[in-house]
Design a protein around this motif. Sequence first.
Motif, PDB file in Angstrom:
ATOM      1  N   ASN A 224       0.859  -1.179   0.000  1.00 54.95           N
ATOM      2  CA  ASN A 224       0.000   0.000   0.000  1.00 54.95           C
ATOM      3  C   ASN A 224       0.902   1.239   0.000  1.00 54.95           C
ATOM      4  O   ASN A 224       1.459   1.624   1.027  1.00 54.95           O
ATOM      5  CB  ASN A 224      -0.906  -0.008   1.235  1.00 54.95           C
ATOM      6  N   TRP A 225       1.052   1.857  -1.161  1.00 55.21           N
ATOM      7  CA  TRP A 225       1.954   2.994  -1.302  1.00 55.21           C
ATOM      8  C   TRP A 225       1.398   4.271  -0.686  1.00 55.21           C
ATOM      9  O   TRP A 225       2.090   5.296  -0.612  1.00 55.21           O
ATOM     10  CB  TRP A 225       2.286   3.224  -2.775  1.00 55.21           C
ATOM     11  N   ASN A 226       0.141   4.251  -0.233  1.00 49.06           N
ATOM     12  CA  ASN A 226      -0.445   5.418   0.426  1.00 49.06           C
ATOM     13  C   ASN A 226       0.116   5.636   1.827  1.00 49.06           C
ATOM     14  O   ASN A 226      -0.188   6.639   2.469  1.00 49.06           O
ATOM     15  CB  ASN A 226      -1.965   5.261   0.519  1.00 49.06           C
ATOM     16  N   GLN A 227       0.908   4.703   2.313  1.00 43.96           N
ATOM     17  CA  GLN A 227       1.484   4.818   3.646  1.00 43.96           C
ATOM     18  C   GLN A 227       2.813   5.574   3.605  1.00 43.96           C
ATOM     19  O   GLN A 227       3.448   5.669   2.548  1.00 43.96           O
ATOM     20  CB  GLN A 227       1.736   3.428   4.231  1.00 43.96           C
ATOM     21  N   GLU A 273       4.995  12.504  -7.360  1.00 48.79           N
ATOM     22  CA  GLU A 273       3.638  12.180  -6.920  1.00 48.79           C
ATOM     23  C   GLU A 273       3.552  10.742  -6.414  1.00 48.79           C
ATOM     24  O   GLU A 273       4.357   9.882  -6.793  1.00 48.79           O
ATOM     25  CB  GLU A 273       2.656  12.368  -8.089  1.00 48.79           C
ATOM     26  N   LEU A 274       2.553  10.498  -5.585  1.00 53.25           N
ATOM     27  CA  LEU A 274       2.318   9.169  -5.014  1.00 53.25           C
ATOM     28  C   LEU A 274       2.231   8.117  -6.115  1.00 53.25           C
ATOM     29  O   LEU A 274       1.503   8.277  -7.091  1.00 53.25           O
ATOM     30  CB  LEU A 274       1.013   9.189  -4.207  1.00 53.25           C
ATOM     31  N   GLY A 275       3.012   7.022  -5.957  1.00 58.80           N
ATOM     32  CA  GLY A 275       2.944   5.919  -6.903  1.00 58.80           C
ATOM     33  C   GLY A 275       3.734   6.120  -8.170  1.00 58.80           C
ATOM     34  O   GLY A 275       3.759   5.237  -9.028  1.00 58.80           O
ATOM     35  N   ALA A 288       6.304   6.789  -2.110  1.00 59.27           N
ATOM     36  CA  ALA A 288       5.286   6.451  -1.113  1.00 59.27           C
ATOM     37  C   ALA A 288       4.582   7.749  -0.712  1.00 59.27           C
ATOM     38  O   ALA A 288       4.697   8.768  -1.400  1.00 59.27           O
ATOM     39  CB  ALA A 288       5.941   5.773   0.080  1.00 59.27           C
ATOM     40  N   ALA A 289       3.870   7.744   0.407  1.00 61.00           N
ATOM     41  CA  ALA A 289       3.072   8.916   0.772  1.00 61.00           C
ATOM     42  C   ALA A 289       3.927  10.143   1.027  1.00 61.00           C
ATOM     43  O   ALA A 289       3.516  11.268   0.733  1.00 61.00           O
ATOM     44  CB  ALA A 289       2.230   8.600   2.007  1.00 61.00           C
ATOM     45  N   ASP A 290       5.133   9.932   1.570  1.00 60.63           N
ATOM     46  CA  ASP A 290       5.923  11.098   1.961  1.00 60.63           C
ATOM     47  C   ASP A 290       7.283  11.211   1.282  1.00 60.63           C
ATOM     48  O   ASP A 290       7.841  12.302   1.180  1.00 60.63           O
ATOM     49  CB  ASP A 290       6.127  11.108   3.488  1.00 60.63           C
TER      50      ASP A 290
END
Length: 324
Positions: A224-227, A273-275, A288-290
């Motif tokens: 989960n790359w949103n983390q 950007e994310l992803g 990732a998210a950050d």
Amino acid sequence: MEKKDLRIVFMGTPEFAVPTLQALVENDYNVVAVVTQPDKPVGRHQTEMQPSEVKKYALDHNLPVLQPVKMKDPEFVEQLRSYQANLQVVVAFRMLPEVVWDMPAYGTFNVHAALLPQYRGAAPINWAVIHGETQTGVTTFFLDHDIDTGRIIMQKPFAIPDTADVEYVYDGLMNLGAEICLETLEKIIAADGHPESIPQEQMIPVGSELHAAPKIFKETCQINWNQPAKQVYDFIRGLSPYPGAWTTLVSPDGKETVLKIFKTNKTGNTTGELGHTAIIDRKPCIKAADELLMIEELQLAGKKRMNGKDFLNGIKNFDNYIIK
């Protein structure tokens, strides 16, 4: 009680259990039988039968081996009872019914690869690393009706470096498990079969959160790359080298390929950007998210595992790919 008074049945299946069985044999404990999983079919046509690592060791040392399909099978239960064991030792085996774990006079104790009551379940090593723990360990406890909830006999801690993956922790706990088993047996002997043990409820600090360690499936392993990058980093090393964390790599023309990732490094680079993908120091990176994570070791579906630089040599315009 003396060592010779103990008649032990050992139960285990994978490589993780072998050093403990080996420790019992080499320290002259009376292992009267070994219980392990039935042989598994392997090979392209599933015609070869492969014995467990525990069975291989047991046969090499002339120990009787039992391989029940069902633990409640009356024939197996009677066969087990015929060995007249007064203690059973379990390492990395299946859940036992009461008719089995309650059979010996001194009970059945399990060597669990975590510091209970944390990480009860089938995959404690993976989940401890996934959650970024800096310490885990091994626990011996008496089996009871619920999984991994019995009274604790002993615990031994084990440090988890921030760079460690599951293989490192697995190897460490495998050997530490053999040590704690021998020390637990010494306690049992000194206490005439009934050592002091502590209910797990007494070891849960007020307000603390208990982490479970359920079995891991393919879906569990999707990244989960949103983390935040630290969580993704821990997740990847918590599944490396097996079963391997994975994601879906999408090419500029929309072709999707499963990509397993085994090792990453945090970059501190927050651009992108994310992803989305990037190339830094001739290595692939994913946002990732950050921040961007640098991919050190990976494997495309159908290909061999390789390092990040070799991967880039075989793929064009990686920084135009995205992660799904």
